[in-house]
Design a protein around this motif. Structure first.
Motif, PDB file in Angstrom:
ATOM      1  N   THR A  30       0.824  -1.220   0.000  1.00  0.00           N
ATOM      2  CA  THR A  30       0.000   0.000   0.000  1.00  0.00           C
ATOM      3  C   THR A  30       0.853   1.264   0.000  1.00  0.00           C
ATOM      4  O   THR A  30       0.311   2.369  -0.037  1.00  0.00           O
ATOM      5  N   GLY A  45       0.197   3.773  -2.947  1.00  0.00           N
ATOM      6  CA  GLY A  45      -1.062   4.491  -2.768  1.00  0.00           C
ATOM      7  C   GLY A  45      -0.987   5.502  -1.641  1.00  0.00           C
ATOM      8  O   GLY A  45      -1.526   6.616  -1.746  1.00  0.00           O
ATOM      9  N   ASP A  46      -0.312   5.137  -0.556  1.00  0.00           N
ATOM     10  CA  ASP A  46      -0.162   6.056   0.574  1.00  0.00           C
ATOM     11  C   ASP A  46       0.663   7.280   0.171  1.00  0.00           C
ATOM     12  O   ASP A  46       0.352   8.402   0.571  1.00  0.00           O
ATOM     13  N   ARG A  65       0.938   8.549  -2.851  1.00  0.00           N
ATOM     14  CA  ARG A  65       0.102   9.380  -3.730  1.00  0.00           C
ATOM     15  C   ARG A  65      -0.910  10.188  -2.904  1.00  0.00           C
ATOM     16  O   ARG A  65      -1.144  11.359  -3.172  1.00  0.00           O
ATOM     17  N   ARG A  66      -1.510   9.535  -1.914  1.00  0.00           N
ATOM     18  CA  ARG A  66      -2.460  10.222  -1.041  1.00  0.00           C
ATOM     19  C   ARG A  66      -1.769  11.356  -0.280  1.00  0.00           C
ATOM     20  O   ARG A  66      -2.291  12.464  -0.185  1.00  0.00           O
ATOM     21  N   LYS A  78      -1.217  14.249  -2.653  1.00  0.00           N
ATOM     22  CA  LYS A  78      -2.438  15.019  -2.896  1.00  0.00           C
ATOM     23  C   LYS A  78      -2.774  15.910  -1.697  1.00  0.00           C
ATOM     24  O   LYS A  78      -3.179  17.060  -1.863  1.00  0.00           O
ATOM     25  N   ILE A  79      -2.597  15.386  -0.507  1.00  0.00           N
ATOM     26  CA  ILE A  79      -2.860  16.184   0.705  1.00  0.00           C
ATOM     27  C   ILE A  79      -1.889  17.356   0.774  1.00  0.00           C
ATOM     28  O   ILE A  79      -2.279  18.485   1.087  1.00  0.00           O
ATOM     29  N   PRO A  88      -0.044  13.284  -8.652  1.00  0.00           N
ATOM     30  CA  PRO A  88      -0.565  14.474  -7.967  1.00  0.00           C
ATOM     31  C   PRO A  88       0.129  15.736  -8.489  1.00  0.00           C
ATOM     32  O   PRO A  88       1.358  15.833  -8.478  1.00  0.00           O
ATOM     33  N   VAL A 103      -0.943  10.809   6.855  1.00  0.00           N
ATOM     34  CA  VAL A 103      -1.055   9.501   6.195  1.00  0.00           C
ATOM     35  C   VAL A 103      -0.348   8.408   6.985  1.00  0.00           C
ATOM     36  O   VAL A 103      -0.876   7.301   7.161  1.00  0.00           O
TER      37      VAL A 103
END
Length: 186
Positions: free
Chosen positions: A14, A17-18, A20-21, A24-25, A67, A182
């Motif tokens: 993961t 994905g983490d 990328r998150r 974005k944040i 992002p 995150v």
């Protein structure tokens, strides 16, 4: 010498994905910093900018897998801010005279020339070839309230430098906040 054992608690499946998150944040946090920084930059470099001018920056997130954000000046403000950012020549710029009624920002209100013309003002071209908006001064004479002048502007603002400075100052905190959100941490 004693050995140290290091373990990774995060599931590597993961991690992508983490990250990328978190990206974005961080960019969402940076968006607010860009708007605030742009407002401050204009206040420091322009003479009493209007709220309309101060809110001229757009920041839009892209729907891509990577992002990223797009940053620019809104079209409605870019039409006049282009002279502050790039300098240049403007033919027939409507310029207020000392007799013009100016708002608290030192500008003619939107629709001012139309209102003056509707109240009996009139456009004429002077003997020197300058087009102007005139009114009767009450004693049989005329007073000019606006003139159409060819105007040369010098560059006062640097958009690339402005944005780069804001990003370099704000990005470390935005990334730290995003990673803490995150991945946890203090």
């Amino acid at each position: 010498m004693a050995g140290i054992s290091i373990s990774l608690d995060t599931d590597l499946g993961t991690l992508d994905g983490d990250l990328r998150r978190a990206g974005k944040i961080a960019l969402r946090e940076l968006s607010d910093d860009l708007r605030i920084g742009h407002r401050d930059y204009l206040r420091q470099n322009l003479n009493d900018p209007t709220p309309f001018t101060e809110n001229s920056l757009y920041v839009v997130g892209t729907p891509s897998a990577t992002p990223e954000i797009l940053v620019g000046v809104k079209d409605s403000q870019a039409a006049y801010l282009q002279y502050a950012y790039f300098g240049g020549h403007h033919d027939n710029a409507v310029t207020p005279t000392l007799d013009a009624d100016l708002n608290s920002f030192g500008n003619m209100d939107r629709g001012y020339t139309r209102a003056v013309a509707a109240a009996g003002g009139f456009w004429i071209t002077t003997a020197r070839g300058i087009r102007g908006l005139f009114t009767d001064n009450g004693s049989g004479g005329l007073r000019a309230v606006a003139l159409m002048l060819d105007t040369d502007y010098e560059q006062r603002l640097d958009f690339d430098e402005e944005i780069e400075t804001i990003v370099s100052n704000a990005m470390p905190d935005a990334v730290a906040k995003a990673f803490n959100q995150v991945f946890g941490g203090s």
